[in-house]
Design a protein around this motif. Structure first.
Motif, PDB file in Angstrom:
ATOM      1  N   SER A  10       0.858  -1.199   0.000  1.00 55.06           N
ATOM      2  CA  SER A  10       0.000   0.000   0.000  1.00 55.06           C
ATOM      3  C   SER A  10       0.886   1.239   0.000  1.00 55.06           C
ATOM      4  O   SER A  10       2.071   1.165   0.361  1.00 55.06           O
ATOM      5  CB  SER A  10      -0.871   0.010   1.259  1.00 55.06           C
ATOM      6  OG  SER A  10      -1.726   1.143   1.239  1.00 55.06           O
ATOM      7  N   GLY A  62      -8.635   8.035   7.597  1.00 60.23           N
ATOM      8  CA  GLY A  62      -9.648   8.179   6.564  1.00 60.23           C
ATOM      9  C   GLY A  62     -10.947   7.531   7.003  1.00 60.23           C
ATOM     10  O   GLY A  62     -12.045   8.032   6.728  1.00 60.23           O
ATOM     11  N   THR A  63     -10.830   6.416   7.679  1.00 59.64           N
ATOM     12  CA  THR A  63     -12.022   5.706   8.149  1.00 59.64           C
ATOM     13  C   THR A  63     -12.837   6.606   9.078  1.00 59.64           C
ATOM     14  O   THR A  63     -14.068   6.675   8.968  1.00 59.64           O
ATOM     15  CB  THR A  63     -11.599   4.411   8.883  1.00 59.64           C
ATOM     16  OG1 THR A  63     -10.870   3.598   7.948  1.00 59.64           O
ATOM     17  CG2 THR A  63     -12.789   3.654   9.412  1.00 59.64           C
ATOM     18  N   HIS A  87     -14.541   1.326  -0.365  1.00 60.70           N
ATOM     19  CA  HIS A  87     -13.869   1.211   0.928  1.00 60.70           C
ATOM     20  C   HIS A  87     -14.861   1.345   2.076  1.00 60.70           C
ATOM     21  O   HIS A  87     -14.795   0.591   3.045  1.00 60.70           O
ATOM     22  CB  HIS A  87     -12.761   2.267   1.040  1.00 60.70           C
ATOM     23  CG  HIS A  87     -11.766   1.977   2.113  1.00 60.70           C
ATOM     24  ND1 HIS A  87     -11.975   2.307   3.436  1.00 60.70           N
ATOM     25  CD2 HIS A  87     -10.567   1.346   2.072  1.00 60.70           C
ATOM     26  CE1 HIS A  87     -10.938   1.910   4.146  1.00 60.70           C
ATOM     27  NE2 HIS A  87     -10.068   1.325   3.351  1.00 60.70           N
ATOM     28  N   ASN A 143     -10.110   2.579  -5.207  1.00 64.19           N
ATOM     29  CA  ASN A 143      -8.983   1.753  -4.784  1.00 64.19           C
ATOM     30  C   ASN A 143      -9.014   0.353  -5.416  1.00 64.19           C
ATOM     31  O   ASN A 143      -8.150   0.002  -6.224  1.00 64.19           O
ATOM     32  CB  ASN A 143      -9.029   1.687  -3.245  1.00 64.19           C
ATOM     33  CG  ASN A 143      -7.861   0.971  -2.621  1.00 64.19           C
ATOM     34  OD1 ASN A 143      -7.078   0.328  -3.302  1.00 64.19           O
ATOM     35  ND2 ASN A 143      -7.737   1.080  -1.314  1.00 64.19           N
ATOM     36  N   ASP A 172     -15.300   9.966  -0.847  1.00 64.74           N
ATOM     37  CA  ASP A 172     -14.133   9.332  -0.238  1.00 64.74           C
ATOM     38  C   ASP A 172     -12.988   9.607  -1.204  1.00 64.74           C
ATOM     39  O   ASP A 172     -12.781   8.880  -2.173  1.00 64.74           O
ATOM     40  CB  ASP A 172     -14.380   7.829  -0.063  1.00 64.74           C
ATOM     41  CG  ASP A 172     -13.145   7.102   0.456  1.00 64.74           C
ATOM     42  OD1 ASP A 172     -12.054   7.710   0.457  1.00 64.74           O
ATOM     43  OD2 ASP A 172     -13.269   5.929   0.845  1.00 64.74           O
ATOM     44  N   ARG A 175      -7.483   9.277  -2.136  1.00 67.56           N
ATOM     45  CA  ARG A 175      -6.395   9.538  -3.103  1.00 67.56           C
ATOM     46  C   ARG A 175      -6.834  10.573  -4.135  1.00 67.56           C
ATOM     47  O   ARG A 175      -6.539  10.442  -5.328  1.00 67.56           O
ATOM     48  CB  ARG A 175      -5.974   8.221  -3.769  1.00 67.56           C
ATOM     49  CG  ARG A 175      -5.404   7.213  -2.773  1.00 67.56           C
ATOM     50  CD  ARG A 175      -4.896   5.934  -3.441  1.00 67.56           C
ATOM     51  NE  ARG A 175      -4.322   5.033  -2.452  1.00 67.56           N
ATOM     52  CZ  ARG A 175      -5.039   4.196  -1.697  1.00 67.56           C
ATOM     53  NH1 ARG A 175      -6.357   4.132  -1.832  1.00 67.56           N
ATOM     54  NH2 ARG A 175      -4.428   3.431  -0.806  1.00 67.56           N
TER      55      ARG A 175
HETATM   56  N1  TLP Z   1      -7.098   2.012   2.332  1.00 65.32           N
HETATM   57  C1  TLP Z   1      -6.126   1.036   2.765  1.00 65.32           C
HETATM   58  C2  TLP Z   1      -6.789  -0.252   3.218  1.00 65.32           C
HETATM   59  O1  TLP Z   1      -7.732   0.011   4.174  1.00 65.32           O
HETATM   60  C3  TLP Z   1      -7.430  -1.033   2.094  1.00 65.32           C
HETATM   61  C4  TLP Z   1      -5.163   0.782   1.634  1.00 65.32           C
HETATM   62  O2  TLP Z   1      -4.133   0.156   1.901  1.00 65.32           O
HETATM   63  O3  TLP Z   1      -5.441   1.189   0.496  1.00 65.32           O
HETATM   64  N2  TLP Z   1     -10.799   5.277   1.649  1.00 65.32           N
HETATM   65  C5  TLP Z   1     -10.018   4.641   0.777  1.00 65.32           C
HETATM   66  C6  TLP Z   1     -10.354   4.679  -0.670  1.00 65.32           C
HETATM   67  C7  TLP Z   1      -8.896   3.932   1.219  1.00 65.32           C
HETATM   68  O4  TLP Z   1      -8.148   3.294   0.340  1.00 65.32           O
HETATM   69  C8  TLP Z   1      -8.598   3.916   2.609  1.00 65.32           C
HETATM   70  C9  TLP Z   1      -7.441   3.101   3.149  1.00 65.32           C
HETATM   71  C10 TLP Z   1      -9.439   4.629   3.471  1.00 65.32           C
HETATM   72  C11 TLP Z   1     -10.549   5.288   2.963  1.00 65.32           C
HETATM   73  C12 TLP Z   1      -9.237   4.632   4.969  1.00 65.32           C
HETATM   74  O5  TLP Z   1      -8.099   5.289   5.370  1.00 65.32           O
HETATM   75  P1  TLP Z   1      -7.418   4.919   6.796  1.00 65.32           P
HETATM   76  O6  TLP Z   1      -6.584   3.704   6.544  1.00 65.32           O
HETATM   77  O7  TLP Z   1      -6.624   6.137   7.104  1.00 65.32           O
HETATM   78  O8  TLP Z   1      -8.518   4.680   7.760  1.00 65.32           O
END
Ligand code: TLP
Length: 353
Positions: A10, A62-63, A87, A143, A172, A175
């Protein structure tokens, strides 16, 4: 001498740059729960400015940003429309249901891009015995579809039509700077029509921790309450925001390098027998199908790790590799070689050199 590990699991695995570490060490801080951390305040003001919004809030992940946004936009008992591999539906611990009391109304799109033609038919009719649609949530880049980018006209049309149907749109945009790089437009333009946007500092932008949620002043005032309820009041968070400011100001400019490396990886891997690259690899995410190799993705990833290459099996047939600032072209070349060795099938007949 052993080669360094190439970590393509990642873009979250990046480590802060020396400049980020210096900024963290000397950050001016205060208690952010009292609104008194000057560095967090500066980061939030800059994020709002860059996105052309009234306000922004710094959140640990992000979550948490997505969870807060869904909570504010919806009421318990409603449906949230999102793409099937999105996601918020698959990787956020069912917080749609747990925290907001909503269910996901998922719609499948091969490239992860939802058009209004796909969404419109799933808006619940306004009948008292049907759960009502509360929100449309889009993901840009998408993603798990392989880092795909919303064409601007499709994104804008979904927002316009959702608004005409009385529905808010959350983006969301973990990226979103990758998407903006491909579109050649500022993030403010790309995201203008969404009601709220979450974006991550801790992915391709390289910060160690943190995301931002941007929107109207009233929306962000409510977000502050929910951030606290979720345990996201971070006190002297200026230590993190200092790295975040560097990520926000300086790192978007280098994302095209990651995109070029992902395409280089894709071209090398596409030649391997039994492997099929998904989509056109627009940004820094490469997803490929390995069903034709006769091995599962999990077996292949285990064997790649023995070759010093880390990748993620996202289901039994698909592997994801993500490029970022800590992997260069040579590392990508080593990854291609490792996939060739592990898949053990050589190159497809007739493949170009
Ligand atoms: N993505 C992570 C994993 O959770 C899959 C990764 O390695 O790609 N929205 C999108 C589109 C994301 O890809 C992610 C994280 C999040 C939200 C959540 O971000 P975090 O990890 O900061 O909670």
């Amino acid at each position: 001498m052993a080669l360094p590990v190439t970590d393509l699991r990642s873009d979250t695995v990046t480590r802060p740059t020396p400049e980020m570490r210096r900024a963290m060490a000397s950050a001016e801080v205060g208690d952010d729960v009292y609104g008194e951390d000057p560095t967090v305040n500066r980061l939030e003001a800059r994020a709002a400015e860059i996105f052309g919004r009234e306000a922004a809030i710094f959140v640990p992940s992000g979550t948490m940003g997505n969870t807060i946004a869904v909570k504010i936009h919806t009421r318990p008992g409603q449906e949230v429309i999102c793409e099937q591999r999105g996601h918020i539906f698959n990787y956020e611990m069912a917080m749609l249901a747990h925290f907001s009391g909503c269910v996901a109304r998922t719609i499948a799109a091969e490239d992860g891009i939802l058009t209004w033609a796909a969404i419109g038919r799933w808006i619940a009719p306004k009948i008292y015995y049907r759960a009502q649609t509360g929100l449309v949530s889009l993901e840009n880049t998408h993603n798990m579809a392989g880092g795909t980018v919303y064409p601007q006209d499709i994104f804008d049309d979904v927002c316009d039509q959702a608004h005409a149907a009385g529905l808010p749109v959350h983006l969301d945009g973990a990226r979103i700077f990758n998407a903006a790089t491909v579109l050649g437009q500022p993030v403010a333009t790309v995201t203008k029509k969404a009601d709220s946007v979450m974006f991550c500092l801790s992915k391709g932008l390289g910060a160690p921790v943190g995301s931002l949620l941007v929107g109207s002043r009233g929306f962000i005032d409510q977000a502050r309450i929910y951030r606290k309820s979720l345990g996201g009041g971070m006190r002297q968070a200026g230590i993190l925001a200092a790295a975040g400011l560097i990520a926000l100001e300086q790192m978007p400019a280098r994302l095209s390098e990651d995109h070029a490396n992902a395409r280089f990886l894709a071209e090398g891997i596409a030649d391997i027998t039994g492997v099929r690259v998904i989509g056109t690899v627009q940004t820094n995410i490469l997803v490929f199908n390995v069903a034709g190799t006769g091995q599962t993705s999990y077996d292949i990833c285990r064997r790649l790790a023995e070759h010093g290459v880390l990748a993620s099996g996202i289901d039994a047939d698909h592997i994801r590799m993500v490029t970022h600032m800590d992997v260069d072209r040579d590392a990508c070349a080593r990854a291609i070689k490792a996939v060739q060795d592990v898949c053990g099938c050589g190159r497809r007949a007739g493949a170009a050199d």
